[in-house]
Each structure stands twice: as C-alpha cells, then as structure tokens.
Design an enzyme around this catalytic site. Structure first.
Site, short mmCIF file in Angstrom:
data_model
loop_
_atom_site.label_atom_id
_atom_site.label_comp_id
_atom_site.label_asym_id
_atom_site.label_seq_id
_atom_site.Cartn_x
_atom_site.Cartn_y
_atom_site.Cartn_z
N LYS A 33 0.90 -1.16 -0.02
CA LYS A 33 -0.02 0.10 0.07
C LYS A 33 0.68 1.28 -0.11
O LYS A 33 0.55 2.39 -0.56
CB LYS A 33 -0.99 -0.16 1.09
CG LYS A 33 -1.95 -1.39 1.38
CD LYS A 33 -2.82 -1.30 0.19
CE LYS A 33 -3.79 -0.20 0.15
NZ LYS A 33 -4.87 -0.27 -0.65
N ALA A 34 2.20 1.34 0.43
CA ALA A 34 3.01 2.29 0.65
C ALA A 34 4.32 1.82 0.70
O ALA A 34 4.53 0.83 1.38
CB ALA A 34 2.30 3.33 1.76
N ARG A 35 5.34 2.84 0.26
CA ARG A 35 6.85 2.71 0.50
C ARG A 35 7.29 3.98 1.11
O ARG A 35 6.82 5.03 0.94
CB ARG A 35 7.46 2.49 -0.56
CG ARG A 35 7.12 1.21 -1.31
CD ARG A 35 8.01 0.68 -2.63
NE ARG A 35 7.79 -0.46 -3.09
CZ ARG A 35 8.13 -1.77 -2.71
NH1 ARG A 35 8.97 -1.67 -1.61
NH2 ARG A 35 7.77 -2.67 -3.18
N GLY A 36 8.17 3.69 2.28
CA GLY A 36 8.68 5.04 2.77
C GLY A 36 10.04 4.64 3.29
O GLY A 36 10.90 3.90 2.72
N ARG A 37 10.61 5.69 4.11
CA ARG A 37 12.12 5.69 4.39
C ARG A 37 12.43 4.45 5.03
O ARG A 37 13.52 3.89 5.10
CB ARG A 37 12.19 6.88 5.31
CG ARG A 37 13.74 7.23 5.71
CD ARG A 37 13.97 8.68 6.53
NE ARG A 37 13.07 8.48 7.67
CZ ARG A 37 12.12 9.66 7.58
NH1 ARG A 37 11.79 10.65 6.72
NH2 ARG A 37 11.46 9.59 8.74
N GLY A 97 10.76 1.41 5.13
CA GLY A 97 10.47 0.00 4.54
C GLY A 97 9.06 0.31 3.91
O GLY A 97 8.68 1.54 3.42
N LYS A 132 3.85 -3.33 8.59
CA LYS A 132 5.00 -2.59 8.06
C LYS A 132 6.22 -3.26 8.25
O LYS A 132 6.40 -3.84 9.27
CB LYS A 132 5.01 -1.31 9.17
CG LYS A 132 6.03 -0.13 8.76
CD LYS A 132 5.79 1.07 9.53
CE LYS A 132 6.68 2.16 8.94
NZ LYS A 132 6.66 3.25 10.05
N ASP A 166 7.75 13.61 13.40
CA ASP A 166 7.92 13.59 11.98
C ASP A 166 6.27 13.61 11.70
O ASP A 166 5.75 12.72 10.84
CB ASP A 166 8.23 12.21 11.35
CG ASP A 166 8.56 12.13 9.95
OD1 ASP A 166 8.60 13.25 9.52
OD2 ASP A 166 8.78 11.03 9.37
#
Length: 513
Positions: free
Chosen positions: A198-202, A204, A219, A322
């Site tokens: 569903k999402a990618r970030g810093r 993982g 996650k 954040d």
C-alpha cells in the site's frame, strides 16, 4: 586439601571477573554494503554510522556467500547488541554454512575484513600405558572435581542470565490490552497473509494483510532499520497508548533466517489510507475539515501529555518528530489517528530521552529551529516542533476545503508552490529561516467565518518564535469552538458574522506544553 580448594576458588574468581576487567572497543562506524540496494532503496556501498541506546552495545557485521571459491558479499553494516559479538575485534565465522556465512565484531570498521576459520575437531589421543600415580594425586583430584563442577554450574548460570537479559528477543508479542488480562497468543501461530503493498517509505514498506478474518497493516523493515522498528515497538508498548486517535498496535515479529531477517510491525488497517492520499483525490466540506482537524489535534495532544496514575503505569510525554499528512491516517468515518513512531522521543522522569539527533524528520515539515540546527534539547522544544508541522497539515486541509466562496486549489504539499516537490535542506533554510515565508493563505478564505479563524490558528501554529506556538490541546479546543460557531450561523446572519469573528474569545494561547 584446604590449599587446593583455595587455589581452585581463586582460579574461578579470576575467570569470572576477567570479562569485567577487560575494556571493550566502542563501535561508531561500520562498512556498509547491500547487494539488494535497488530493491531495498538504499545506497549500495559506504560507511554507516551506528546508533542505539547508550546501555546497549553496537557491532559491525558481514554476510557473504562462497560460490565455488568466489566470495560474494551479501550485506555489511551495523548490528545491535548481540551477545555472540561481544569482545570480538575480528569478523570471523567459525561454523560451516552451505548458504550464507555470517560474522560480527566490535570496533570501528571492523567488518572491512572478514574470514572463515572452521573450528578444529579435537582428536582423542591414543591410549598410553597407565603409569601409577602417587597417592596425593588422587586426593587432589577428588578434592578439585566437585569444586570445578560447582564453578562450571555457576558460570553457565551466569552466562544464561546475561544472554536472556541482554540479547534482543527473537519475537516480541505485546498484550492486546496493556492491563491485567493475560497476553494474546503468539502472532506466529496465527495465519498472516500479505496481500498487496500500500505504501513505501524511508523505513520500509506497508502491506495490506489478512490476519484470520480481518485486514491488518504490516509495516516491514529491513534489518538495517532495526532501530526504527525497535523504537516504534517501545513507544506502542508504553502504558496508556490505546487511544482512538493513535493507530492501534497489534504486534511485532521477526521473520526470516538469522541472516536475511525482516522486522514486522502489525497494526490496524484503514482503507482510506493517509490524509495526504485522501486530499489528493478528494475535497472536504467545512464539517469534514473540522472533524479531521479536531481528531488529529486530540491525538497529538494525548501523545504530548504526561499522564501518571494509569492502571498499567505512567504514560510519559512523547514527541512525534515526523508529523506530516502522510503520517495521519483516516478511518472510514474520517476520524484521524496518528501513526509512524520510528523517530518519536519519550520523556520519562529521571531518564535521558536517548540519542536526540536534531535534524530528523521530513525536510518540508521541519521547523525553523530544526533547519537552523538551533534546537533546545528540552521536552517542550520538541513538542513545539510538532506543532509547527501540524500548522502545515492544517494548511493542507484548508487548501482542499469547499467552504470558502472561491476555487479549490489542486492538492499541493506545503511549500511545493514555492520550492517544488524535492526541496534540498538549503532550499528550506532559505525560504523558511531567512525569508520567513509560509504557504499562502488565500484572501477569499478570510471571507468565511470559520476559515478566517482557522487561518489565524494556522499562523499561530507555525509562528517563527517557537514559544509563541499553540499547544495541540488548544488547537483542538479552538476547532471545536469554530465548528460550533459556524454551525449556528445562517445566510441571513452574514452581517452579524463580521462582528462575531472580531469579538470571538478564543481559548487562551498560552501553551500547555
């Protein structure tokens, strides 16, 4: 026999205390390499700075394959607090492996060189003719054997104690309720199926997954981001962290082999996703804006609050560090909940907040004092940094609201109009610190009573003077008052509105931080 016993006991004491006498080299930096750098979205090679709790040891590690005599490096980097790495100055693997070799060590860049030296098997000597022993030899033997057995048992017990106390547990499973009820069954015993990214970030990627008959979010962190995973787990495990406006935590696990390990964090799943994603595809009415903003403010206010006397302990004040629209999730009824505590700091009485690196977070949401590197490393200063970022998120909401009599802007991130989509740190310093610019508040927003109040609240959140910023609790109260006020205003009262807006008594501005 008394002299022999004293001798054995002295040897035992020396062997037990030698580890405490010897110093150990501190590991600050390690050689970094990732063969899967493209998939993991990391650098391929370089030097990695090792961070961790001050009471935990830091090590370097290396993993490699031996393919027909050709050495192929898999990963190198920092490794956190593993008893098997204690006091090893050289990175040496002693066990044979058909697949991947692993070694760890202590000391700066100690994983630059690594090697494999198999343990030599001790061959039994051939029997020799038995020579007669003098009588005193048997006396000494029978005296020392019981003492050595006792010493061995004590040493083994001490080693097991240290191992269980200091080594990181292979699986961390919290209770579903932090109160008196017994812990939930191991997540590893329940079928958990990953469905889609569903999402990618810093740190993982986030998967939608199915746990029994419900959807959850998983996650997944690579092993080099263990510190972020561990920090999130510790924050979620604090007393009193079950709150409607904080993402529900379900569990944490390690998955994979000892070398290729992924770190999983399992939470509630919300189909609408992040506030950022929602605003890209949708506009919001005034009531929807107020509901999202109020629940977001209440979640952050609860996070910031120090609450003693809970049934499961003392909840400390927590700074998120954040805050951004990507880290605010929306439930089906548009109730907001705060997520992603990888950079969060907890402020417990009498304890250090840990390694507080100043410039962390997402650049475009960094407060002026963060961009300047002029942070006061006190609790209230960190909470005010969160409030600056919250002001930017409120602006994102305002920019997509249909309440004002004017066009609704296309969705843009804060400062995207001024700097673009990929600002550098220098860009942000120039615009935010030196020019003291903020995202544009449209003139026609001021013509709507509620939007005018919201604009004033936003400006007091992102004030250049950190001490002048509102607290999260005050923002929540103001938004409640805004919604109540605008709901009783009708079209016929438009003349009265101007007077009401100028005379409205806002909640006191003083921060409750």
């Amino acid at each position: 026999m008394g002299a022999a016993a004293k001798l054995a006991f002295a040897v035992f004491l020396i062997s037990c205390s030698s580890g405490a006498i010897l110093g150990r080299s501190e590991t600050q930096e390690c050689i970094f390499y990732n063969a899967n750098w493209e998939r993991d979205r990391t650098n391929r090679t370089g030097v990695e700075s090792c961070y961790g709790d001050k009471d935990k040891r830091r090590h370097c590690f290396a993993t490699w394959k031996n393919i027909s005599g050709s050495i192929e490096i898999v990963k190198q980097g920092c490794w956190l607090d593993d008893i098997n790495c204690y006091d090893r100055t050289d990175c040496i693997e002693k066990k044979d492996s058909p697949e991947v070799y692993f070694c760890c060590c202590e000391g700066n860049m100690c994983n630059e060189r690594f090697s494999y030296f198999p343990e030599m098997e001790v061959t039994q000597p051939t029997s020799n003719p038995v020579t007669p022993k003098p009588p005193y030899y048997n006396i000494l033997l029978y005296s020392l054997v019981p003492l050595m057995l006792i010493a061995g048992i004590v040493i083994c017990a001490f080693w097991v104690y240290r191992h269980h106390k200091m080594a990181y547990p292979p699986v961390l499973v919290p209770t579903q309720d932090p109160g008196p009820p017994p812990p939930s069954p191991l997540l590893g015993l329940k079928p958990l199926q990953l469905l889609e990214v569903k999402a990618r970030g810093r740190f993982g990627c986030v998967w939608k997954a199915q746990l029994l008959n419900e959807y959850v979010a998983v996650k997944i962190f690579p092993i080099q981001d263990k510190q972020s995973w561990q920090n999130e787990y510790e924050v979620y495990s604090l007393p009193g962290m079950k709150h409607e406006n904080i993402l529900q935590f379900i569990g944490a696990e390690k998955r994979g082999t000892s070398v290729d390990v992924d770190l999983w964090l399992i939470t509630a799943f919300h189909e609408k996703g992040s506030l950022s994603d929602f605003l890209k595809a949708n506009v919001v009415s005034w009531n929807e804006l107020c509901h999202i903003a109020e629940t977001m403010a209440r979640g952050l206010a609860y996070l910031h609050e120090d609450i003693p006397g809970l049934k499961d302990g003392h909840k400390p004040a927590i700074s998120h560090r954040d805050i951004k629209s990507k880290n605010v999730l929306l439930k089906n009824n548009l109730t907001a909940c705060i997520a992603d505590f990888g950079l969060a700091l907890k402020f417990e009485a009498g304890k250090s907040a840990g390694d507080t690196h100043g410039q962390v977070g997402t650049r475009r949401y960094m407060a002026p004092e963060v961009l300047e590197g002029a942070i006061n490393f006190q609790r209230d200063a960190f909470l005010r940094i969160d409030m600056y970022a919250m002001g930017l998120v409120l602006w994102e909401l305002a920019s997509r609201c249909t309440a004002a009599d004017g066009p609704v802007d296309e969705y843009m991130l804060p400062f995207e109009e001024e700097i673009g989509q990929h600002p550098s740190l220098e860009d942000m310093q120039e615009v935010v610190v030196h020019k003291k610019k903020r995202p544009v508040l449209r003139d026609y927003w001021q013509k709507h009573a509620g939007m005018a109040m919201l604009c004033e609240t936003i400006e007091e959140c992102w004030d250049h003077d950190a001490e002048a910023r509102l607290s999260a609790g005050c923002v929540g109260e103001r938004i409640t008052q805004m919604q109540r006020l605008t709901n009783i205003i009708t079209t016929e009262d438009i003349v009265t509105v101007v007077t009401m807006v100028t005379n409205v008594d806002f909640p006191p501005k003083e921060s409750s931080l």
